[in-house]
Scaffold this active site. Sequence first.
Site, PDB file in Angstrom:
ATOM      1  N   TRP A 156      23.618  39.999  28.811  1.00 12.95           N
ATOM      2  CA  TRP A 156      22.719  39.679  27.705  1.00 12.95           C
ATOM      3  C   TRP A 156      23.095  38.451  26.487  1.00 12.95           C
ATOM      4  CZ3 TRP A 156      25.205  40.098  23.309  1.00 12.95           C
ATOM      5  CH2 TRP A 156      26.316  40.874  23.261  1.00 12.95           C
ATOM      6  N   ASN A 157      24.520  38.164  26.631  1.00 11.38           N
ATOM      7  CA  ASN A 157      24.714  37.155  25.672  1.00 11.38           C
ATOM      8  C   ASN A 157      24.441  35.702  25.868  1.00 11.38           C
ATOM      9  OD1 ASN A 157      26.698  36.678  27.784  1.00 11.38           O
ATOM     10  ND2 ASN A 157      28.526  36.763  26.203  1.00 11.38           N
ATOM     11  N   PRO A 181      19.006  40.863  35.942  1.00  9.01           N
ATOM     12  CA  PRO A 181      19.340  40.287  34.640  1.00  9.01           C
ATOM     13  C   PRO A 181      19.668  41.610  33.784  1.00  9.01           C
ATOM     14  CG  PRO A 181      16.917  40.323  35.135  1.00  9.01           C
ATOM     15  CD  PRO A 181      17.607  40.487  36.121  1.00  9.01           C
ATOM     16  N   GLY A 234      30.467  39.688  33.051  1.00 13.94           N
ATOM     17  CA  GLY A 234      30.345  40.988  32.083  1.00 13.94           C
ATOM     18  C   GLY A 234      31.690  41.591  32.061  1.00 13.94           C
ATOM     19  N   SER A 235      31.955  42.566  31.703  1.00 12.30           N
ATOM     20  CA  SER A 235      33.239  43.359  31.412  1.00 12.30           C
ATOM     21  C   SER A 235      34.073  43.616  32.411  1.00 12.30           C
ATOM     22  CB  SER A 235      32.976  44.661  30.768  1.00 12.30           C
ATOM     23  OG  SER A 235      32.625  45.760  31.484  1.00 12.30           O
ATOM     24  N   GLU A 256      33.332  36.849  36.329  1.00 15.79           N
ATOM     25  CA  GLU A 256      33.489  36.007  35.066  1.00 15.79           C
ATOM     26  C   GLU A 256      33.707  37.363  33.928  1.00 15.79           C
ATOM     27  OE1 GLU A 256      33.597  34.809  31.629  1.00 15.79           O
ATOM     28  OE2 GLU A 256      31.545  33.836  32.075  1.00 15.79           O
ATOM     29  N   LEU A 257      34.784  37.443  33.764  1.00 12.47           N
ATOM     30  CA  LEU A 257      35.187  38.810  32.962  1.00 12.47           C
ATOM     31  C   LEU A 257      35.437  38.577  31.665  1.00 12.47           C
ATOM     32  CD1 LEU A 257      36.784  40.748  36.091  1.00 12.47           C
ATOM     33  CD2 LEU A 257      34.498  40.798  35.335  1.00 12.47           C
ATOM     34  N   CYS A 290      32.348  35.299  25.795  1.00 13.72           N
ATOM     35  CA  CYS A 290      33.593  35.946  26.364  1.00 13.72           C
ATOM     36  C   CYS A 290      34.984  34.798  26.091  1.00 13.72           C
ATOM     37  CB  CYS A 290      33.518  35.725  27.776  1.00 13.72           C
ATOM     38  SG  CYS A 290      32.446  36.856  28.304  1.00 13.72           S
ATOM     39  N   GLU A 387      38.732  42.868  23.134  1.00  9.93           N
ATOM     40  CA  GLU A 387      37.755  41.760  22.991  1.00  9.93           C
ATOM     41  C   GLU A 387      36.793  42.493  21.636  1.00  9.93           C
ATOM     42  OE1 GLU A 387      35.403  40.941  26.277  1.00  9.93           O
ATOM     43  OE2 GLU A 387      35.388  38.777  25.936  1.00  9.93           O
TER      44      GLU A 387
END
Length: 485
Positions: A156-157, A181, A234-235, A256-257, A290, A387
């Site tokens: 969502w970011n 999404p 995401g995470s 991409e974490l 991130c 984080e």
Amino acid sequence: MPLQLNDHGLLECRAFVAGRWREGVRTFAVINPATNEEIARVPEMTPADVRSAIDAAYLAQKAWGSLSSKERGAILLRWQALMLENAEDLARILTAEMGKPLAEARGEIVYGASFIQWFAEEARRAYGDVIPPPQSDRRIIVLKQPVGVVGSITPWNFPNAMIARKVGPALASGCTFVSRPSEKTPLSALAMAVLAERAGIPEGVLSFVTGTDAEGLGLELCTNPKVRKVTFTGSTEVGRILWRQCAHDIKKLSLELGGNAPFIVFDDADIDKAVEGALIAKYRNSGQTCVCANRIYVQRGILDAFAPKFAAASAALKVGDGMAPGTAIGPLVDAQGLAKVEDHVEDALVKGARLLTGGRRSSLGGTFYEPTVLVDVKSGMKILAEETFGPVAPIVVFDSIDEVIALANDTEFGLASYFYTRDLRRTWKVAEALECGIIGINTGLISTAEAPFGGTKSSGIGREGSKYGLDDYMETKYLCMDIGV
Ligand code: SIN
């Protein structure tokens, strides 16, 4: 209050599956985090809907993949142009559903569109190779071919740019694409789908499957054998699950974490520039990025010059609804995000940190949190290990280069790092020693379509953007020919 748009057709509330706009039997609400108001209701799609999107993508891939890269590029460039023409509406939809300041949302639309443009052009340079053979009767040729159907799961970011960064290289290289999404920000994705249809992207090539069943929808993308690649932002925790789910089919993966970016200010740095860079690297998207600076390391001799200046500039940032002029810090996306920020600040204060500014919810209520600067931060505090994903800057003091390199690398993550110095030897030493995929040197802004974005260690695999980004969506096939001489 209804969303003010020039083109209300962009506020699409149906899912886009297999070339058709689909209502759902059930729907879910999209909430504006600044006002807590419902903006729209969007279809609750199921794993069966993901399956039909994948079937359509599978069928469409052959024809899409056999267009020339120039033909695919022309369609993508039309899509990019439509995004830019409608940037204001797309930005307003984005701010409404996720809260970031409108100026940042406008920037995100331009940033997202730049990936579509970049890859539309880059696909024309997806060169193969001719390799000198070891025998005179042999010829060796290398081809690059699209992977096939790509499944995408995005957060969502950056509800526009994270999709654009994946769909751009996928479609440009001849893959087809099924996107799931975030359930918090489906409207930005559906607005992209409206423009994709207007740009002439053929039926089935692109689907957007909305829904709150993250596990079920994700599982279908990861385990359906027709999907040959999964790309996820995401995470790290979810990335590990998806990787396991993709293992059976040995799918190609881009992850991409999470990050835990150090921001290091050496004693020879330009302090004003470092303050400016720290503000950008820390507070972009209210700290929900991130690559946000998560830990700020300042060399002892300049602590008193840097920390008060940075704290004063932080305190001056206006907190508010992203739609309001002058807002620099929007709301956090939800109550869970707010709870994590509060937990990190409380833990740091209990363990001896000191507040220079902020440290509490904003008087606006909801999920608004004041920009916060902490000093006397030490190892053992959660804020350095996890984080935070919020507008909180913990400052740690250090003495030597070797000490700060060890501190910066003391994390499972390796996405971004930043450092400020004017010394060339130090620049090279630190740049080579930091364990991460991206480094901002004397700058707090590192994201651009031209450069490879991605992490090392638990921050992921693969690179997005740049000349390297296309490879993640292509297979390398080699032809060995006996020419009979
Ligand atoms: C992210 O938070 O993963 C994306 C940030 C960026 O592209 O700059």
